[in-house]
Design a protein around this motif. Structure first.
Motif, short mmCIF file in Angstrom:
data_model
loop_
_atom_site.label_atom_id
_atom_site.label_comp_id
_atom_site.label_asym_id
_atom_site.label_seq_id
_atom_site.Cartn_x
_atom_site.Cartn_y
_atom_site.Cartn_z
N UNK A 16 0.84 -1.20 0.00
CA UNK A 16 0.00 0.00 0.00
C UNK A 16 0.87 1.25 0.00
N UNK A 17 1.99 1.21 0.77
CA UNK A 17 2.90 2.35 0.83
C UNK A 17 3.56 2.59 -0.53
N UNK A 21 1.66 8.12 -3.96
CA UNK A 21 2.46 9.08 -4.72
C UNK A 21 3.57 9.62 -3.82
N UNK A 22 4.56 10.25 -4.41
CA UNK A 22 5.71 10.75 -3.66
C UNK A 22 5.29 11.80 -2.64
N UNK A 23 4.39 12.69 -3.00
CA UNK A 23 3.96 13.73 -2.06
C UNK A 23 3.24 13.14 -0.86
N UNK A 27 4.34 13.36 3.15
CA UNK A 27 3.41 13.77 4.19
C UNK A 27 3.30 12.70 5.27
N UNK A 28 3.23 11.45 4.87
CA UNK A 28 3.15 10.36 5.83
C UNK A 28 4.40 10.27 6.69
#
Length: 69
Positions: A16-17, A21-23, A27-28
């Motif tokens: 899932x990770x 997307x990169x953004x 944020x995560x």
């Protein structure tokens, strides 16, 4: 006769990770780092006895009586 139900594939956390997307990954990661830094502080403030929590509050907020000369 038994009907075969389609088995839903549950994807793992890493899968899932990797689909993010990169953004969203950035944020995560920022949220996780913030949580790891904030969690010990919250625990100390919540479970501290009255004297310890008073010392913590005095560090962040100086009472007006202490400021007078």
């Amino acid at each position: 006769m038994h009907e075969n139900k389609p088995q839903s594939k549950s994807s793992g956390l890493y899968q899932r990770y990797s689909k993010l997307s990169t953004s969203k990954k950035v944020i995560l990661m920022v949220f996780i780092v913030w949580l790891l830094q904030a969690l010990p502080k919250w625990v100390v403030v919540i479970v501290a006895d009255d004297q310890t929590s008073a010392k913590i509050m005095r560090f962040f907020y100086t009472p007006q009586a202490d400021r007078l000369p």
